[in-house]
Design a protein around this motif. Structure first.
Motif, PDB file in Angstrom:
ATOM      1  N   GLU A  16      59.220  33.835  44.391  1.00 20.01           N
ATOM      2  CA  GLU A  16      59.359  34.506  43.094  1.00 20.01           C
ATOM      3  C   GLU A  16      58.895  33.594  41.955  1.00 20.01           C
ATOM      4  N   ARG A  17      59.284  32.331  42.000  1.00 21.84           N
ATOM      5  CA  ARG A  17      58.878  31.385  40.949  1.00 21.84           C
ATOM      6  C   ARG A  17      57.373  31.129  40.973  1.00 21.84           C
ATOM      7  N   LEU A  18      56.798  31.019  42.162  1.00 17.06           N
ATOM      8  CA  LEU A  18      55.367  30.742  42.267  1.00 17.06           C
ATOM      9  C   LEU A  18      54.503  31.945  41.934  1.00 17.06           C
ATOM     10  N   ALA A  19      55.055  33.136  42.045  1.00 19.50           N
ATOM     11  CA  ALA A  19      54.285  34.357  41.789  1.00 19.50           C
ATOM     12  C   ALA A  19      53.726  34.396  40.370  1.00 19.50           C
ATOM     13  N   ASN A  20      54.341  33.676  39.447  1.00 22.48           N
ATOM     14  CA  ASN A  20      53.890  33.663  38.055  1.00 22.48           C
ATOM     15  C   ASN A  20      52.911  32.537  37.754  1.00 22.48           C
ATOM     16  N   GLN A  21      52.535  31.761  38.755  1.00 22.32           N
ATOM     17  CA  GLN A  21      51.616  30.645  38.551  1.00 22.32           C
ATOM     18  C   GLN A  21      50.264  30.973  39.175  1.00 22.32           C
ATOM     19  N   ARG A  22      49.243  31.021  38.346  1.00 21.36           N
ATOM     20  CA  ARG A  22      47.905  31.432  38.786  1.00 21.36           C
ATOM     21  C   ARG A  22      47.378  30.566  39.938  1.00 21.36           C
ATOM     22  N   VAL A  23      47.504  29.263  39.842  1.00 23.22           N
ATOM     23  CA  VAL A  23      46.977  28.385  40.886  1.00 23.22           C
ATOM     24  C   VAL A  23      47.691  28.654  42.213  1.00 23.22           C
ATOM     25  N   ALA A  24      48.990  28.863  42.153  1.00 25.49           N
ATOM     26  CA  ALA A  24      49.752  29.130  43.380  1.00 25.49           C
ATOM     27  C   ALA A  24      49.330  30.454  44.012  1.00 25.49           C
ATOM     28  N   THR A  25      49.160  31.488  43.189  1.00 25.99           N
ATOM     29  CA  THR A  25      48.784  32.787  43.757  1.00 25.99           C
ATOM     30  C   THR A  25      47.368  32.745  44.321  1.00 25.99           C
ATOM     31  N   LEU A  26      46.466  32.010  43.675  1.00 28.30           N
ATOM     32  CA  LEU A  26      45.110  31.878  44.225  1.00 28.30           C
ATOM     33  C   LEU A  26      45.117  31.088  45.530  1.00 28.30           C
ATOM     34  N   THR A  27      45.880  29.998  45.562  1.00 28.05           N
ATOM     35  CA  THR A  27      45.970  29.182  46.776  1.00 28.05           C
ATOM     36  C   THR A  27      46.560  30.003  47.918  1.00 28.05           C
ATOM     37  N   ALA A  28      47.515  30.842  47.604  1.00 23.86           N
ATOM     38  CA  ALA A  28      48.178  31.654  48.628  1.00 23.86           C
ATOM     39  C   ALA A  28      47.241  32.685  49.253  1.00 23.86           C
ATOM     40  N   THR A  29      46.121  32.994  48.593  1.00 23.21           N
ATOM     41  CA  THR A  29      45.186  33.977  49.147  1.00 23.21           C
ATOM     42  C   THR A  29      44.294  33.395  50.234  1.00 23.21           C
ATOM     43  N   VAL A  30      44.295  32.080  50.379  1.00 25.92           N
ATOM     44  CA  VAL A  30      43.500  31.448  51.434  1.00 25.92           C
ATOM     45  C   VAL A  30      44.094  31.849  52.781  1.00 25.92           C
ATOM     46  N   PRO A  31      43.277  32.341  53.704  1.00 28.12           N
ATOM     47  CA  PRO A  31      43.814  32.762  55.000  1.00 28.12           C
ATOM     48  C   PRO A  31      44.626  31.653  55.669  1.00 28.12           C
ATOM     49  N   GLY A  32      45.834  32.003  56.090  1.00 27.56           N
ATOM     50  CA  GLY A  32      46.694  31.055  56.784  1.00 27.56           C
ATOM     51  C   GLY A  32      47.583  30.218  55.885  1.00 27.56           C
ATOM     52  N   ILE A  33      47.423  30.319  54.558  1.00 30.79           N
ATOM     53  CA  ILE A  33      48.224  29.501  53.646  1.00 30.79           C
ATOM     54  C   ILE A  33      49.495  30.246  53.232  1.00 30.79           C
ATOM     55  N   GLY A  34      49.360  31.366  52.562  1.00 28.19           N
ATOM     56  CA  GLY A  34      50.535  32.102  52.088  1.00 28.19           C
ATOM     57  C   GLY A  34      51.232  31.373  50.960  1.00 28.19           C
ATOM     58  N   MET A  35      52.251  32.012  50.409  1.00 24.41           N
ATOM     59  CA  MET A  35      52.941  31.453  49.251  1.00 24.41           C
ATOM     60  C   MET A  35      53.726  30.192  49.602  1.00 24.41           C
ATOM     61  N   LEU A  36      54.365  30.145  50.759  1.00 22.68           N
ATOM     62  CA  LEU A  36      55.116  28.942  51.123  1.00 22.68           C
ATOM     63  C   LEU A  36      54.179  27.787  51.445  1.00 22.68           C
ATOM     64  N   GLY A  37      53.040  28.086  52.049  1.00 16.81           N
ATOM     65  CA  GLY A  37      52.040  27.050  52.296  1.00 16.81           C
ATOM     66  C   GLY A  37      51.503  26.490  50.991  1.00 16.81           C
ATOM     67  N   ALA A  38      51.297  27.375  50.021  1.00 16.92           N
ATOM     68  CA  ALA A  38      50.840  26.935  48.698  1.00 16.92           C
ATOM     69  C   ALA A  38      51.878  26.016  48.059  1.00 16.92           C
ATOM     70  N   ALA A  39      53.150  26.338  48.248  1.00 20.52           N
ATOM     71  CA  ALA A  39      54.217  25.507  47.681  1.00 20.52           C
ATOM     72  C   ALA A  39      54.197  24.104  48.277  1.00 20.52           C
TER      73      ALA A  39
END
Length: 85
Positions: A16-39
């Motif tokens: 929820e906290r990362l959803a508002n951060q552009r870099v985190a949401t872009l990183t999470a779109t990389v196949p296999g990364i996801g939001m927790l991987g971005a964190a």
């Protein structure tokens, strides 16, 4: 609260906290990364503008595909490079 439920609650709050951060949401779109991987990845990367290309970032993260050959064998896959783990 069980350990599993506590972990799920922490993961949900982090997403929820990362959803508002552009870099985190872009990183999470990389196949296999996801939001927790971005964190996990973003604190290691730091300022992404320090990388001149996506290839440089991939090499730093240690996810650069490549080939290794020796007289007795050949291998393809993710090369061990970048920041030591």
């Amino acid at each position: 609260m069980s350990v599993i439920r506590e972990r799920q609650a922490i993961a949900a709050e982090l997403k929820e906290r990362l959803a508002n951060q552009r870099v985190a949401t872009l990183t999470a779109t990389v196949p296999g990364i996801g939001m927790l991987g971005a964190a996990r990845l973003l604190p290691i990367i730091g300022d992404a503008s320090a990388f001149t290309s996506a290839d440089h970032l991939a090499a730093f993260a240690g996810v650069t595909p490549g080939e290794e050959e020796s007289p007795t064998r050949a291998a393809q896959g993710l090369m061990r490079c970048g920041r030591p783990r």
